[in-house]
Write an enzyme that holds these catalytic residues in place. Structure first.
Site, PDB file in Angstrom:
ATOM      1  N   ALA A   1      -5.693  -8.796   3.060  1.00  0.00           N
ATOM      2  CA  ALA A   1      -6.860  -8.702   2.807  1.00  0.00           C
ATOM      3  C   ALA A   1      -7.571  -8.096   1.539  1.00  0.00           C
ATOM      4  CB  ALA A   1      -8.000  -8.057   4.008  1.00  0.00           C
ATOM      5  N   PRO A   2      -8.477  -8.470   0.526  1.00  0.00           N
ATOM      6  CA  PRO A   2      -9.284  -9.498   0.879  1.00  0.00           C
ATOM      7  C   PRO A   2      -8.978 -10.974   0.638  1.00  0.00           C
ATOM      8  CG  PRO A   2      -9.895  -8.398  -1.280  1.00  0.00           C
ATOM      9  CD  PRO A   2      -8.836  -7.710  -0.690  1.00  0.00           C
ATOM     10  N   GLY A   3      -7.717 -11.037  -0.070  1.00  0.00           N
ATOM     11  CA  GLY A   3      -7.197 -12.458  -0.174  1.00  0.00           C
ATOM     12  C   GLY A   3      -6.906 -12.928  -1.523  1.00  0.00           C
TER      13      GLY A   3
ATOM     14  N   CYS B   1      -0.510  -1.051  -6.598  1.00  0.00           N
ATOM     15  CA  CYS B   1      -1.439  -0.749  -7.611  1.00  0.00           C
ATOM     16  C   CYS B   1      -1.047   0.768  -7.817  1.00  0.00           C
ATOM     17  CB  CYS B   1      -2.784  -1.324  -7.302  1.00  0.00           C
ATOM     18  SG  CYS B   1      -3.586  -0.395  -5.853  1.00  0.00           S
TER      19      CYS B   1
END
Ligand code: SAM
Length: 458
Positions: A111-113, A230
């Site tokens: 998520a979110p995809g 990240c």
């Protein structure tokens, strides 16, 4: 600490990683404005009018000259593109440069995809993507984004990585885009600076080890594991790569780079040989902070194929017989590959080549969505679902009405609308020929079937 100040311990960590001269450049890079970027959906071609230029490491990625109002663009709601940070799109280059074989892929933290829509596009009709998210509310957002993307080659699940035990050796590719301390988001999201601490980094690193300890065993012989974050620190990146090579047998994969991209290759020397990581720093790359490493499971590693089950027993999902499937496939205008299932009176279609895999997944995981939900039937008449509208499957027999941008936005706001010369019954509304959703013309009024939770609120 002021919002735009860097935590002291973070500064020391980055100084140690980069050296003083480069650290100064890194700090400058953190103050530069972020670049907005999108990845377009080839299966939903649209005239995207933003001024844009290609992202060199991403097949369908573009930098935008400025950030437009995406909410005010009907193409955004139709799934014609996904707003995604440029560094993350490097996964496109990994897949294309290695020509990674298609098959059954898993995005374990999806998520979110963003990365799931990328994988779904890469696989097209030649694969199946399992997009998993452990947090239920986030799994719902993931589901919506994949429905909008519309390719129908995805299963959305809502599970903890621990639940994947029975799927050892099942996947051709596993992506772990791990929850991390988010140092790479310091530029885009100043709040991330305030939340950072060395303790949080340690906590993230321990959690990442738990996740990859499960993810590693899910890759089949010859399959790939992609691990990304990240964040910049080595505890969450290189240390996790090293951990993977200690826990499992993996081979390194080296990705070709163009020096002009500014991506930094790092080497991690292990007992199994030299492995490679790819670092994205804000002073070098036109994207946010990112790290990725790619590993390959040896050919002989344990591999599990989906079993052939003549009888499929599930507490709520019913597989339809061959004949019934054939009739439905004709009705919906599929290419002949469709297999159909019933779930709480709604019909679902998947590509038959992956039916066995989907059935195995349904027996093991908490499936939130799969393939394309077509809708319900009253006798021979379809009550079509929004999911079908947004999918790339044909919608044979339904009249369509093309809208101007303002009309499309009114539909997406669920405003009352009237149309002239509209046929009675279900009508598919489109913008630039891309479906937006259904209305039902009852003669005296028109009902809007755009999902309430999705409507534009401003
Ligand atoms: N891949 C996503 C994308 O491209 O849009 C972003 C994923 S985000 C970096 C990490 C995800 O991991 C979050 O959605 C978070 O909810 C999930 N997560 C948190 N704890 C987790 C855990 N213990 N195991 C697996 N996933 C977890």
């Amino acid at each position: 600490m002021a919002e735009n100040q860097l935590p002291e311990a973070f500064e020391s960590q980055m100084q140690a990683l980069l050296g003083p001269a480069e650290f100064a450049l890194f700090k400058e890079g953190l103050e530069r404005p972020t670049q907005t970027s999108i990845r377009v959906n080839r299966m939903k071609p649209a005239d995207i009018s933003f001024s844009k230029r290609p992202i060199p490491w991403a097949k369908d990625g573009y930098f935008l000259e400025e950030r437009p109002s995406f909410t005010g663009d009907p193409n955004f709601h139709a799934g014609a593109y996904y707003v995604q940070e440029a560094s993350s799109m490097f996964i496109s280059h990994v897949l294309e440069s290695q020509q990674i074989p298609k098959g059954v892929y898993l995005d374990l933290a999806a998520a979110p995809g963003g990365k799931s829509t990328l994988l779904s596009s890469y696989l097209g009709e030649e694969g199946l993507l399992v997009a998993n998210e452990v947090i239920a509310a986030r799994a719902q957002i993931l589901k919506e984004n994949l429905i909008k993307w519309g390719l129908g080659n995805t299963v959305v699940t809502n599970n903890d990585p621990e639940h994947f035990g029975p799927l050892e050796g099942f996947f051709d590719l596993v992506l772990v885009d791990a929850p991390c301390s988010g140092e790479g988001m310091f530029r885009k999201d100043p709040q991330a600076r305030a939340e950072w601490s060395p303790d949080h980094v340690n906590l993230c690193s321990a959690r990442q080890k738990r996740i990859v300890d499960k993810a590693g065993e899910l890759v089949k012989g010859g399959g790939y594991l992609l691990y990304s974050t990240c964040t910049f620190n080595e505890k969450e990146n290189e240390e996790i790569l090293r951990f993977l090579t200690e826990e499992f047998s993996f081979e390194p994969v080296r990705i070709p780079l163009d020096p002009s991209w500014g991506i930094v290759e790092t080497e991690v020397n292990t007992e199994e040989g030299t492995f490679y990581g790819y670092r994205f720093f804000p002073h070098k790359v036109a994207g946010e902070g990112f790290f990725i490493t790619v590993l390959r499971r040896p050919e002989g590693a344990y591999t599990q194929e989906a079993p052939t089950t003549k009888e499929f027993k599930h507490h709520s999902l019913k597989r339809l017989g061959e004949k019934e499937s054939e009739v439905l496939e004709q009705e919906v205008g599929g290419d002949g590959s469709g297999k159909f299932y019933l779930l709480q009176e709604a019909y679902f279609r998947i590509n038959g080549s992956y039916a066995r895999a989907v059935e195995k997944l349904a027996q093991v995981l908490s499936v939130r969505y799969f393939g394309v939900e077509l809708g319900k039937k009253q006798g021979k008449v379809w009550i079509p679902s929004h999911e079908w509208a947004l999918s790339t499957l044909p919608k044979i027999g339904f009249p369509q009405q093309e809208l101007y941008a303002e009309e499309a936005l009114d539909f997406l706001r669920k405003k009352e609308q009237s149309f002239s010369n509209l046929p009675l019954g279900w009508v598919l509304l489109t913008y630039q020929n891309l479906p937006l959703g259904w209305i039902k013309n009852l003669g005296k009024r028109v009902n809007n079937y755009y999902p309430k939770e999705w409507r534009i609120r401003n």
